[in-house]
Design an enzyme around this catalytic site. Structure first.
Site, PDB file in Angstrom:
ATOM      1  CG  MET A   1      -1.727  -1.222   1.425  1.00 59.71           C
ATOM      2  SD  MET A   1      -3.140  -1.268   0.329  1.00 59.71           S
ATOM      3  CE  MET A   1      -4.230  -0.118   1.152  1.00 59.71           C
ATOM      4  CB  CYS A   2       2.551   3.601  -0.942  1.00 60.04           C
ATOM      5  SG  CYS A   2       3.611   2.957   0.365  1.00 60.04           S
ATOM      6  CB  THR A   3      -1.504   7.200  -2.294  1.00 56.85           C
ATOM      7  OG1 THR A   3      -2.439   6.170  -1.954  1.00 56.85           O
ATOM      8  CG2 THR A   3      -2.065   8.035  -3.429  1.00 56.85           C
TER       9      THR A   3
ATOM     10  CG  ASN B   1       0.087   0.174  -3.719  1.00 55.11           C
ATOM     11  OD1 ASN B   1      -0.810   0.715  -3.093  1.00 55.11           O
ATOM     12  ND2 ASN B   1       1.361   0.384  -3.445  1.00 55.11           N
TER      13      ASN B   1
ATOM     14  NE  ARG C   1      -4.677   2.763  -1.223  1.00 55.57           N
ATOM     15  CZ  ARG C   1      -3.549   2.429  -1.841  1.00 55.57           C
ATOM     16  NH1 ARG C   1      -2.689   3.370  -2.213  1.00 55.57           N
ATOM     17  NH2 ARG C   1      -3.260   1.170  -2.099  1.00 55.57           N
TER      18      ARG C   1
END
Length: 328
Positions: A1-3, A172, A225
């Site tokens: 996960m990450c944006t 992702n 996201r």
């Protein structure tokens, strides 16, 4: 996960921003890697041509998850589960790097994206576990420079590919091209309300302001996201000053920040946003916000930092603070 996302403000400052979402406590700190610093990748010594700042951790060698160098060349890595492919063995006449070593090489060697496009074939990423995790992290990378150009680096074919990023957003899996196509599902999103419509003799009206955003996804999956960040990035008011621009970027990150407890992995660990960062590639300023606090810590690259003999880590107080206005 990450944006992650890039944004150019009305003040003509260009930013790279990211959330660091992970289930394992990374314990990263802001760190400056100076010019001419010697480090090892796959037992080969490498000297940094340029100095840089990012968030990382010393694991015998430094591992950074993001950063900006003295030229305004900036990069962030994000998880790329089930998609990333790396080589099994080293290749001759290549710079052989583990995925978690790639950012150290990029920031220490690259001046801008133009040079990156020319030199990307020098690199060969190989299956090499990161000591802290005990496995090979599947990663892809978002990269920008002072011109505002943004690209994505993905190794889904076994070779590192440079992909233009026209929307300035990356999350992702799936691959970046899939995310771009998925935006076609959200053509109806708009900041204005929809007009009234009639069904027969009955007039239907919006319940209130915000009707144009009906269908904007609100979950924490990578596709949701991505869409949410792309919509907000395209329309946000960036203000007139550098500070207002940075504040606008953090407001976008607020919408993709994952609180503790709302996203549990299969192994029971809590995936949450451990820190957020906004990198001003124009002023070479790194803004760091840990999960535990609303405070933003700022470090600006200068010649004193860049000419240090060894990496310099920055400690910070992550306790939650409030200003009591009732005290006079």
């Amino acid at each position: 996960m990450c944006t992650s996302l890039t944004l150019t403000s009305n003040a003509q400052h260009h930013f790279l921003a990211r959330t660091m979402d992970f289930g394992f406590q990374l314990e990263g700190k802001p760190v400056v890697i100076p010019r001419n610093y010697t480090w090892k990748h796959q037992k080969v010594e490498q000297k940094t041509k340029y100095g840089f700042i990012g968030t990382g951790r010393n694991l015998g060698e430094y591992f950074l998850a993001d950063g900006v160098n003295e030229n305004g060349f900036a990069v962030a890595e994000l998880y790329f589960l089930n998609e990333a492919k790396y080589g099994d063995t080293e290749q001759e006449n290549k710079v052989n790097l583990a995925p978690h070593e790639f950012i150290m090489w990029l920031l220490g060697q690259m001046k801008d994206i133009s040079e990156l496009r020319e030199r990307i074939t020098e690199v060969h990423l190989i299956e090499e576990a990161i000591p802290m995790l005990g496995f090979v992290p599947p990663l892809h990378f978002i990269v920008t420079d002072k011109t505002g150009e943004t690209v994505v680096l993905e190794s889904d074919s076994g070779e590192m590919l440079v992909k233009d990023n026209p929307v300035g957003v990356m999350t992702n899996s799936p691959d970046f091209d899939w995310h771009l196509k998925n935006l076609n599902n959200y053509l109806s999103l708009q900041p204005n309300n929809f007009t009234n419509k009639k069904i027969g003799n009955y007039e239907i009206k919006p319940f209130g302001q915000g009707a144009g955003t009906f269908g904007l996804p609100g979950g924490y999956t990578s596709p949701e996201r991505f869409v949410r960040a792309a919509y907000l990035r395209a329309l946000v008011d960036t203000g007139e000053t550098v500070g207002e621009g940075i504040n606008s970027v953090f407001k976008i990150l607020d919408n993709v920040t994952i609180p503790k407890g709302v996203n549990i992995k299969n192994d029971g660990s809590i995936d949450f946003t451990q820190y957020r960062a906004v990198l001003d590639v124009t002023d070479l300023t790194y803004c760091f916000n840990p999960y535990e606090s609303q405070e933003i810590f700022k470090i600006t690259l200068n010649d004193t930092l860049l000419n240090e003999k060894q990496p310099l880590e920055f400690d910070y107080d992550s306790s939650f603070k409030m200003t009591d206005l009732s005290r006079r």
